[in-house]
Design an enzyme around this catalytic site. Structure first.
Site, PDB file in Angstrom:
ATOM      1  N   LYS A  33       0.844  -1.204   0.000  1.00 27.36           N
ATOM      2  CA  LYS A  33       0.000   0.000   0.000  1.00 27.36           C
ATOM      3  C   LYS A  33       0.878   1.253   0.000  1.00 27.36           C
ATOM      4  O   LYS A  33       2.094   1.163   0.193  1.00 27.36           O
ATOM      5  CB  LYS A  33      -0.921  -0.028   1.225  1.00 27.36           C
ATOM      6  CG  LYS A  33      -0.190   0.123   2.535  1.00 27.36           C
ATOM      7  CD  LYS A  33      -1.105  -0.143   3.728  1.00 27.36           C
ATOM      8  CE  LYS A  33      -0.307   0.031   5.013  1.00 27.36           C
ATOM      9  NZ  LYS A  33      -1.015  -0.509   6.182  1.00 27.36           N
ATOM     10  N   ARG A 131     -10.723   0.535  14.688  1.00 29.15           N
ATOM     11  CA  ARG A 131     -10.556   1.181  13.389  1.00 29.15           C
ATOM     12  C   ARG A 131     -11.552   0.549  12.431  1.00 29.15           C
ATOM     13  O   ARG A 131     -12.623   1.096  12.209  1.00 29.15           O
ATOM     14  CB  ARG A 131      -9.094   0.979  12.953  1.00 29.15           C
ATOM     15  CG  ARG A 131      -8.636   1.901  11.879  1.00 29.15           C
ATOM     16  CD  ARG A 131      -7.143   1.817  11.641  1.00 29.15           C
ATOM     17  NE  ARG A 131      -6.688   0.519  11.161  1.00 29.15           N
ATOM     18  CZ  ARG A 131      -5.455   0.276  10.735  1.00 29.15           C
ATOM     19  NH1 ARG A 131      -4.553   1.238  10.742  1.00 29.15           N
ATOM     20  NH2 ARG A 131      -5.102  -0.915  10.316  1.00 29.15           N
ATOM     21  N   HIS A 160      -5.903  -6.759  13.569  1.00 32.59           N
ATOM     22  CA  HIS A 160      -4.692  -5.941  13.516  1.00 32.59           C
ATOM     23  C   HIS A 160      -4.330  -5.558  14.941  1.00 32.59           C
ATOM     24  O   HIS A 160      -5.205  -5.298  15.758  1.00 32.59           O
ATOM     25  CB  HIS A 160      -4.969  -4.701  12.653  1.00 32.59           C
ATOM     26  CG  HIS A 160      -3.743  -3.983  12.183  1.00 32.59           C
ATOM     27  ND1 HIS A 160      -2.769  -4.587  11.428  1.00 32.59           N
ATOM     28  CD2 HIS A 160      -3.341  -2.702  12.357  1.00 32.59           C
ATOM     29  CE1 HIS A 160      -1.810  -3.703  11.151  1.00 32.59           C
ATOM     30  NE2 HIS A 160      -2.137  -2.549  11.705  1.00 32.59           N
ATOM     31  N   ARG A 212       1.243 -10.368   7.630  1.00 31.92           N
ATOM     32  CA  ARG A 212       1.192  -9.270   6.650  1.00 31.92           C
ATOM     33  C   ARG A 212       2.346  -8.305   6.928  1.00 31.92           C
ATOM     34  O   ARG A 212       2.261  -7.481   7.833  1.00 31.92           O
ATOM     35  CB  ARG A 212      -0.137  -8.521   6.768  1.00 31.92           C
ATOM     36  CG  ARG A 212      -1.372  -9.411   6.725  1.00 31.92           C
ATOM     37  CD  ARG A 212      -2.643  -8.584   6.873  1.00 31.92           C
ATOM     38  NE  ARG A 212      -2.684  -7.785   8.067  1.00 31.92           N
ATOM     39  CZ  ARG A 212      -3.202  -8.170   9.231  1.00 31.92           C
ATOM     40  NH1 ARG A 212      -3.761  -9.355   9.373  1.00 31.92           N
ATOM     41  NH2 ARG A 212      -3.173  -7.355  10.273  1.00 31.92           N
ATOM     42  N   TYR A 261      12.981  31.273   6.419  1.00 32.78           N
ATOM     43  CA  TYR A 261      11.739  31.833   6.975  1.00 32.78           C
ATOM     44  C   TYR A 261      11.755  31.811   8.493  1.00 32.78           C
ATOM     45  O   TYR A 261      12.190  30.836   9.110  1.00 32.78           O
ATOM     46  CB  TYR A 261      10.540  30.993   6.533  1.00 32.78           C
ATOM     47  CG  TYR A 261      10.146  31.125   5.090  1.00 32.78           C
ATOM     48  CD1 TYR A 261       9.918  32.362   4.501  1.00 32.78           C
ATOM     49  CD2 TYR A 261       9.962  29.975   4.324  1.00 32.78           C
ATOM     50  CE1 TYR A 261       9.518  32.457   3.179  1.00 32.78           C
ATOM     51  CE2 TYR A 261       9.556  30.053   2.999  1.00 32.78           C
ATOM     52  CZ  TYR A 261       9.336  31.296   2.437  1.00 32.78           C
ATOM     53  OH  TYR A 261       8.941  31.381   1.142  1.00 32.78           O
ATOM     54  N   CYS A 308      11.615  24.889   3.480  1.00 31.76           N
ATOM     55  CA  CYS A 308      10.586  25.622   2.733  1.00 31.76           C
ATOM     56  C   CYS A 308       9.740  24.628   1.941  1.00 31.76           C
ATOM     57  O   CYS A 308       9.964  23.422   1.984  1.00 31.76           O
ATOM     58  CB  CYS A 308      11.212  26.603   1.754  1.00 31.76           C
ATOM     59  SG  CYS A 308      12.555  27.609   2.400  1.00 31.76           S
ATOM     60  N   ASP A 310       9.718  24.087  -1.309  1.00 28.81           N
ATOM     61  CA  ASP A 310      10.502  23.399  -2.335  1.00 28.81           C
ATOM     62  C   ASP A 310      12.010  23.544  -2.157  1.00 28.81           C
ATOM     63  O   ASP A 310      12.759  23.179  -3.055  1.00 28.81           O
ATOM     64  CB  ASP A 310      10.133  23.926  -3.726  1.00 28.81           C
ATOM     65  CG  ASP A 310       8.689  23.641  -4.081  1.00 28.81           C
ATOM     66  OD1 ASP A 310       8.313  22.457  -4.093  1.00 28.81           O
ATOM     67  OD2 ASP A 310       7.930  24.600  -4.308  1.00 28.81           O
TER      68      ASP A 310
END
Ligand code: PLP
Length: 370
Positions: A33, A131, A160, A212, A261, A308, A310
């Site tokens: 996943k 869950r 689980h 799993r 920043y 930041c 990017d």
């Protein structure tokens, strides 16, 4: 190329084989996943398929993508599938998860009926995560109801665990006992599974018929305790992913200059600051700034200032002769030094699962098999 993710499919195959041997005779489901924990769904699944009994995914589209890529291994979809996508999942011959006796179970049965086929399902029982899952008290009746539904074929029953990463929690044993009690009436040929990587390592009694494993397949330890125990037993894992980028700019700054920043970092001495072309949009957590390290020319150097969107900053004052274009390793080895996903996660106050799962799909991955 702004950053590069390199994945060693040989390491992934060896980790899977080692885990399959560890848990045998229980069978191994390899969990792919979240884009194979950021490593890339299809190439990873293709490398794993010969070594494992089943692939585990969360979402319908992941099961469909595996089939579109020609991967034929059994696939178990752990998560909910919207009614509009049930037909595609059944056409892909993937196994579904059921956790109720009402709406969703009926939707799955009628989707199978429309196809004049049967849906293979794993019934999920909630033993303590709160869950997804049938309450243990309702599980026996629900399992009988599924068995009486001709369109459903019970391919497994599972649960689980909530706290399997450490050895000091008796809760794992309570969950296992609840699960075994709730599934006592299940036909012997139907596989029962409850363990993920950590439990498979620390709690052998949880291995049951199948395990799993996700994180361990990628060579990442679920916790320090799992690593200590397994290394003691002679099992090691190989990290499969490395994440590199290059310095795009260098700045010589005076003592007292602030960087980035919010001005959260101030040079205490004349310093050389490198700009990296990646930031939190590329998967480097914002709070890696002033906390994590990277490798340049085989040396550990600190990320300074705030990351930041990017871009980010490295203090490379102590690296001799560094130029723009120099390679930077965020995860992986450079010379004698190595930074693991676990190291980066710890510096950012999170777990390695989150670091790798958030590596954006748009960053190119390069595959090799060592
Ligand atoms: C993600 C997941 C796993 C794998 O857990 P790891 O700790 O990565 O081994 C197993 N089972 C289910 C239901 C999951 O969602």
């Amino acid at each position: 190329m702004i950053a590069e993710l390199t994945v060693d499919l040989g390491a992934i195959a060896r980790n899977a084989s080692a885990l399959a041997r560890l848990v045998a005779p229980a069978r191994l489901t390899a969990v792919v996943k979240a884009n194979a924990y950021g490593h890339g769904l299809v190439p990873v699944a293709r490398a794993l398929a010969p070594h494992v009994a089943r692939l585990g995914v969360y979402a319908a589209e992941e099961a469909v993508a595996l089939r579109d890529a020609g991967i034929e291994a059994p696939v178990h979809v752990f998560g909910p599938v919207p009614p509009g996508e049930l037909d595609a999942v059944l056409a892909a011959n993937a196994e579904l998860t059921l956790w109720d006796r009402d709406l969703y179970a009926r939707q799955v049965a009628s989707a199978a009926r429309r196809r004049r086929g049967r849906a293979a399902v794993h019934a999920k029982i909630d033993t303590g995560v709160v869950r997804l899952g049938l309450p243990p008290t309702e599980a026996p009746a629900a399992l009988r109801a599924y068995a009486a539904t001709p369109e459903l074929e019970l391919a497994g029953v599972f649960s689980h665990l909530a706290a399997a990463e450490e050895l000091d929690s008796p809760f794992t044993q309570q969950q296992l006992a609840r699960f075994l009690a709730a599934t006592a009436g299940v036909a012997p040929g139907v596989p029962r599974h409850i363990a993920a990587t950590a439990a498979a390592m620390l709690w052998p009694e949880t291995r049951l018929d199948a395990v799993r494993c996700g994180i361990g397949i990628y060579g990442i330890w679920p916790s320090a305790e799992t690593r200590r125990k397994m290394n003691g037993d002679g099992l090691d894992l190989e990290p499969a992913l490395s994440w590199t980028t290059r310095i795009v700019a260098l700045h010589e700054i005076e003592a007292g200059t602030t960087v980035g920043y919010g001005r959260t970092w101030t040079a205490q001495r004349p310093s050389r600051i490198a700009t990296l072309p990646i930031g939190y949009a590329e998967g480097l957590p914002r709070n890696a700034g002033n906390a994590a390290h990277a490798l340049v020319s085989g040396r550990r150097v600190p990320l300074v200032g705030r990351v930041c969107m990017d871009m980010a900053f490295l203090d490379v004052t102590d690296v001799p002769a560094v130029d723009a274009g120099a390679a930077v390793t965020l995860i992986g080895a450079d010379g004698e030094q190595r930074i693991t996903a676990e190291d980066l996660a710890a510096a950012c106050g999170t777990i390695a699962y989150e670091i790798v799962a958030r590596l954006p799909a748009h960053v190119p991955r390069t595959y090799h098999a060592s």
